[in-house]
Design a protein around this motif. Structure first.
Motif, PDB file in Angstrom:
ATOM      1  N   PHE B 188       0.910  -0.999  -0.104  1.00 56.21           N
ATOM      2  CA  PHE B 188       0.117   0.275   0.110  1.00 56.21           C
ATOM      3  C   PHE B 188       1.018   1.258  -0.085  1.00 56.21           C
ATOM      4  CE2 PHE B 188      -2.565  -2.974   2.430  1.00 56.21           C
ATOM      5  CZ  PHE B 188      -4.200  -2.715   2.033  1.00 56.21           C
ATOM      6  N   TYR B 190       0.006   5.055   1.257  1.00 59.60           N
ATOM      7  CA  TYR B 190      -1.299   5.675   1.710  1.00 59.60           C
ATOM      8  C   TYR B 190      -0.919   7.076   2.196  1.00 59.60           C
ATOM      9  CZ  TYR B 190       0.501   4.412   6.294  1.00 59.60           C
ATOM     10  OH  TYR B 190       1.220   4.233   7.453  1.00 59.60           O
ATOM     11  N   LEU B 201       2.693   0.499   3.263  1.00 58.39           N
ATOM     12  CA  LEU B 201       2.476  -0.632   4.562  1.00 58.39           C
ATOM     13  C   LEU B 201       2.746  -2.105   3.452  1.00 58.39           C
ATOM     14  CD1 LEU B 201       1.317  -1.729   7.012  1.00 58.39           C
ATOM     15  CD2 LEU B 201      -0.982  -1.906   5.773  1.00 58.39           C
ATOM     16  N   PRO B 382      -0.793   2.657   9.830  1.00 63.45           N
ATOM     17  CA  PRO B 382      -1.886   3.454   9.338  1.00 63.45           C
ATOM     18  C   PRO B 382      -3.133   3.787  10.328  1.00 63.45           C
ATOM     19  CG  PRO B 382      -1.828   1.403   8.188  1.00 63.45           C
ATOM     20  CD  PRO B 382      -0.672   1.519   8.861  1.00 63.45           C
ATOM     21  N   PRO B 384      -7.157   5.040  11.098  1.00 67.06           N
ATOM     22  CA  PRO B 384      -8.270   4.314  10.765  1.00 67.06           C
ATOM     23  C   PRO B 384      -9.010   5.128   9.696  1.00 67.06           C
ATOM     24  CG  PRO B 384      -8.772   5.716  12.839  1.00 67.06           C
ATOM     25  CD  PRO B 384      -7.225   5.506  12.492  1.00 67.06           C
ATOM     26  N   ASN B 385      -8.243   6.550   9.384  1.00 69.92           N
ATOM     27  CA  ASN B 385      -8.876   7.481   8.149  1.00 69.92           C
ATOM     28  C   ASN B 385      -7.737   7.501   7.178  1.00 69.92           C
ATOM     29  OD1 ASN B 385     -11.287   8.212   9.222  1.00 69.92           O
ATOM     30  ND2 ASN B 385     -10.352   9.530  10.741  1.00 69.92           N
ATOM     31  N   ALA B 386      -6.838   6.707   7.198  1.00 68.99           N
ATOM     32  CA  ALA B 386      -5.656   6.430   6.062  1.00 68.99           C
ATOM     33  C   ALA B 386      -6.439   6.138   4.748  1.00 68.99           C
ATOM     34  CB  ALA B 386      -4.827   5.458   6.486  1.00 68.99           C
ATOM     35  N   GLN B 388      -5.678   4.787   0.579  1.00 64.92           N
ATOM     36  CA  GLN B 388      -4.640   4.403  -0.289  1.00 64.92           C
ATOM     37  C   GLN B 388      -4.629   5.383  -1.481  1.00 64.92           C
ATOM     38  OE1 GLN B 388      -5.390   0.484  -2.020  1.00 64.92           O
ATOM     39  NE2 GLN B 388      -3.343   0.057  -2.674  1.00 64.92           N
ATOM     40  N   ASP B 390      -1.912   6.386  -5.290  1.00 67.36           N
ATOM     41  CA  ASP B 390      -1.120   5.975  -6.343  1.00 67.36           C
ATOM     42  C   ASP B 390       0.278   5.821  -5.746  1.00 67.36           C
ATOM     43  OD1 ASP B 390      -3.256   5.327  -7.929  1.00 67.36           O
ATOM     44  OD2 ASP B 390      -2.992   7.197  -9.042  1.00 67.36           O
TER      45      ASP B 390
END
Lengths: 464, 419
Positions: B188, B190, B201, B382, B384-386, B388, B390
């Motif tokens: 990921f 993010y 991640l 990360p 809870p509001n992270a 993903q 590009d």
């Protein structure tokens, strides 16, 4: 009420006459089932890739969909069917006796459809026996799916036993009118029958009914089926204590709807308006309203607890619910049905059989769509929602959609065939109807045709 | 190779939970006797019952120590132990009787029983009962990871080092011949509210000690290897119900929806069957579940001795971010790496003596769910509001597919949706 007197000849009619319409319905049902079987063969060849399913997470799909939703739906229909029948025996709701066996048969058929769905849903159905039974002693301690299979099997056996026991009385007495080609079957069914056993069987069936009533909320649609989902803490759309009661209300609404439609079909086909009376439809519709109310009430509970200062993952689930047509429309359908039934309670002249059928069909569609949404939404909004591809997308493929039509065809075929082998209305029901008639002549039940004694047992709960 | 011996090890592992040990120790420390001696004796009692230790060896080992600790001058205990040492055909019941008979003596001996013998006996008899009942295919290995002595493979992944090049993703899919989009290894990129810049991640399977996927499996296809704690899928047992995928909180499972991109004939048999000869490695066949395996055939030496203790993703990582090895072994690569990172980032204890020793932040993913994951991350978790975003390298740039549904929809029979 009709002036016709119910007789054993009435209930033998399906076994003795076969109309053109029977063949027509048979052909349509067989075609529906056959089409799905063809689709299933295609699926076996190519794999589950032919469905609209995919991996949740980075894959951007959901891994369970319509197959599982329809599985729940059929178990629900099956489940409520036998509850209705058991209630007739335990609570002496004799008014519904003429549809009790239809409800029992619906349980057998519904469970078969549900079992079929389990197999259709699997990637390697050929390993069912070796992989599940072979490791049963280990997996039964952990896997909710194994509990599920266990309880459904137990339930199937109990229902079948129940049905077979009550059939002995009828088959013995109606043997003269039953088709000779099934002679070996009838012999087997009535093996060792003596009249002395009637009383014993009556008791046994009573206890079986009690066991079934106890099992229902504890184990089946109030238990192992919702636990498949309610025990998964990382899918907030599923997790929680309410799914048991919620599933139970879905089971009961859809089962009563199923019985209403079935009863209507048989009544129309065999002129049974003096056996499956308007009064039965009126009563079933009231029950449908009562359980629809419970259904909506529990949905409301979930919306409230998910909507007020809820944790992030719960809020996401809530937002989806209140905006997704697959949730909002079914709720509206059940709500409208409930409104109609309320109105009908206040003003009985609003009742017509056609409206009862519309209500039943609406509830069946609503519960199926809501259940599929439930399964899919759980996987769309996982707690670990970091994936850009969540919420995933899903729309059932043609094969999946045809499975619903196919299993309805399968259940229809089951009823068409069973009606040619055994009487689908109990002889007891006929005997009871005649007793009641005599009683009416004696003035014991002065209330007239729309007010048999059991009416009072139904009404307060519905209007409460 | 003696199977008896490995059975015994398994039994011990199954019993050897930290909780129980702590409880026993607390019990022993309540008294004034030597708790270490009690624990050692209790452990050996387990070995005794598991058949790793003979009764004579057990008696010899503790005879003197017991005398010293409790100052037993009476002849009864030594006599009992001596008769055990003789090995005169005592079975377990008789042994229990013999030890219980000692309780009739004076207070000292009762203390002995209470503080040591009883603890040992309970543990010992407990083990015996467990062994008796464990007639399934394999005892649950869920406690193996907690056992300091057992191997528990896992990873330390340093997210601060990751640059999002996706070399690990490519290496994994090549090693295992996974189908397009079945990204057993997934990275990921993010953005998060309180973290600046690009964050990564690296998501493998977490090889949880309390794996939810294993619990829900209706067939035991999803299982934990007793010898090293790897969570694997037996491709010959799996029925493809996908309940593991539903129960996994991390989304690491990838089902084989259709025919695999690489046919069976092109797979290296040494890379399909592990050391137990179970079909658990490489991409799954049609209709069963697959996920990151942490390369069991490498660990079993089937890919050559030089690949033991390595994984394809770790080998491919030029940033030295992925470290695979035994999490229970202080000297393993992941633990040594962690130690090194910690020592390179010391905290200012000179001025703030109560601070932790280092400034290194580590976490296990979704640890609060109680899955007991065996991958430790260095870096930030990360929130809870992270979301993903590009990454520096797109999956498509390196010949992979990110969103697998795009591939799968090609096989959907009339219907399905592209998002």
């Amino acid at each position: 009420m009709s002036t016709k007197t119910p007789s054993s000849a009435d209930i033998l009619r399906p076994l003795q006459n076969t109309s053109k319409r029977f063949y027509l319905v048979f052909a349509v049902a067989a075609l529906a089932f056959g089409l799905f079987l063809a689709g299933w063969v295609y699926q076996l060849q190519h794999g589950l890739i032919v469905t609209g399913l995919a991996d949740w997470g980075s894959g951007g799909g959901v891994t369970w969909g319509l197959y599982i939703g329809a599985f729940i739906w059929w178990v629900g229909i099956a489940h409520g069917g036998i509850i209705l029948s058991a209630a007739v025996r335990l609570l002496k709701m004799d008014r519904y006796m003429p549809v009790a066996r239809l409800a029992e048969l619906l349980t057998i058929a519904g469970l078969s459809a549900a079992g079929f769905y389990i197999i259709v849903h699997m990637g390697r159905p050929d390993r069912m026996v070796t992989s599940i039974l072979g490791n049963y002693h280990v997996t039964v301690h952990n896997s909710p799916l194994v509990w599920d299979v266990t309880v459904i099997t137990l339930y199937f056996v109990m229902t079948a036993t129940y049905l077979l026991l009550t059939l002995r009385y009828d088959v013995t007495r109606l043997r003269e009118g039953l088709p000779n080609r099934f002679e070996p079957l009838y012999k087997l069914l009535t093996l060792g029958y003596t009249e002395k056993e009637d009383e014993v069987v009556e008791r046994m069936v009573w206890w079986l009914a009690l066991a079934i009533i106890i099992m229902a909320p504890l184990l089946l649609h109030g238990g192992v089926i919702p636990w498949l989902f309610a025990l998964i803490p990382t899918m907030p759309g599923w997790f929680g204590a309410i799914q048991g009661p919620q599933f139970l209300t879905i089971a009961l609404t859809s089962a009563i709807s199923g019985v209403i439609i079935l009863s209507f079909g048989f009544r129309k086909a065999y002129d049974w308006d003096h056996i499956i009376t308007d009064d039965i439809f009126r009563g079933l519709t009231l029950w449908l309203g009562f359980f629809a109310m419970l259904f909506l009430w529990l949905q409301l509970q979930q919306l409230v607890s998910g909507g007020f200062a809820a944790p992030i993952d719960q809020s996401v689930t809530f937002d989806s619910k209140v905006t997704h047509p697959a949730y909002v429309i079914p709720m509206g359908m059940v709500g409208l049905t409930l409104a109609y039934i309320f109105a009908q309670t206040v003003r009985p002249s609003l009742f017509t059989k056609a409206r009862a059928i519309i209500a039943a069909v609406a509830v069946l569609i609503a519960t199926l769509v809501e259940k599929v949404y439930f399964v899919v939404a759980g996987l769309m909004y996982p707690t670990f929602g970091l994936y850009e591809a969540t919420p995933g997308a899903y729309f059932p493929s043609l094969i999946e959609i045809s499975s619903v039509v196919g299993t309805i065809g399968m259940v229809t075929l089951f009823f068409l065939l069973v009606a040619k082998v055994i009487p689908v209305v109990e002889l007891h029901a006929i005997e009871h109807l005649n007793e009641t008639r005599e009683g009416e002549h004696d003035g014991e039940r002065g209330g007239g045709d729309s007010e048999p004694l059991t009416e009072t047992a139904t009404e307060p709960e519905v209007t409460a | 190779m003696s199977t008896e011996k490995s059975d015994a090890t398994e039994t011990l592992e199954a019993l050897h939970t930290n909780e129980w040990e702590a409880e026993m120790r607390a019990l022993l420390e309540d008294g004034d006797a030597d708790a270490d001696l009690g624990m050692a004796m209790a452990k050996d009692a387990q070995r005794l019952v598991a058949g790793e230790l003979t009764e004579a060896e057990f008696a010899k080992r503790y005879h003197d120590a017991v005398l010293e600790e409790f100052d037993v001058d009476d002849q009864e205990l030594p006599a009992a132990l001596a008769s055990i040492e003789d090995g005169d055909g005592l079975d377990d019941a008789a042994l229990a009787d013999r030890l219980a008979a000692l309780e009739d003596g004076d207070m000292d001996r009762r203390e002995v029983m209470k503080k040591m013998g009883a603890a040992g006996m309970f543990l010992g008899l407990g083990t015996w009962a467990t062994t008796e009942n464990a007639d399934g295919p394999s005892p649950p290995a869920s406690t193996a990871g907690e056992d300091e002595d057992g191997t528990q493979y896992g990873m330390v992944i340093d997210l601060e080092k990751c640059d999002g090049c996706l070399a690990c993703v490519v290496a994994c899919s090549q090693e295992n011949d996974t189908s397009m989009g079945a990204n057993w290894m997934y990275v990921f990129t993010y953005e998060d509210d309180h973290q600046d810049g690009e964050n990564f991640l690296v998501r493998t399977c977490q090889h949880c000690t309390d794996a939810p996927c294993e619990k829900v499996c209706p067939t035991t296809a999803r299982h934990t290897r007793t010898e090293d704690g790897l969570v694997l899928t037996d491709y010959d047992v799996c029925i493809g119900c996908r309940y593991c995928q539903v129960a996994c909180p991390y989304g690491v499972n990838y089902f084989q929806w259709g025919e695999p991109d690489t046919p069976q004939a092109e797979l290296d048999p040494d890379h399909v069957y592990d050391g137990r000869d179970r079909r658990v490695d490489s991409r799954p066949p049609k209709g069963v579940m697959g996920k990151c395996t942490m390369c069991p055939s490498r660990q079993d030496g089937k890919m050559g001795e030089d690949k033991v203790g390595s994984t394809a993703c770790a080998d491919a990582c030029t940033m030295d971010a992925i470290h695979f090895g035994d999490m229970n072994d202080e000297g393993s690569d992941p633990n040594e790496y962690l130690e090194r990172v910690r020592s390179e980032n010391p905290n200012d204890r000179e001025h703030f003596p109560n601070r932790p020793a280092d400034t290194v932040n580590t976490f296990r993913l979704l640890e609060e769910l109680g899955t007991d994951p065996n991958v430790v991350f260095v870096g930030n978790e990360p929130g809870p509001n992270a979301t993903q975003v590009d990454g520096p390298v797109a999956y498509e740039d390196i010949g992979e597919v990110d969103r697998r549904k795009e591939v799968l929809d090609d096989g959907t029979f009339a219907g399905g949706v592209s998002p």
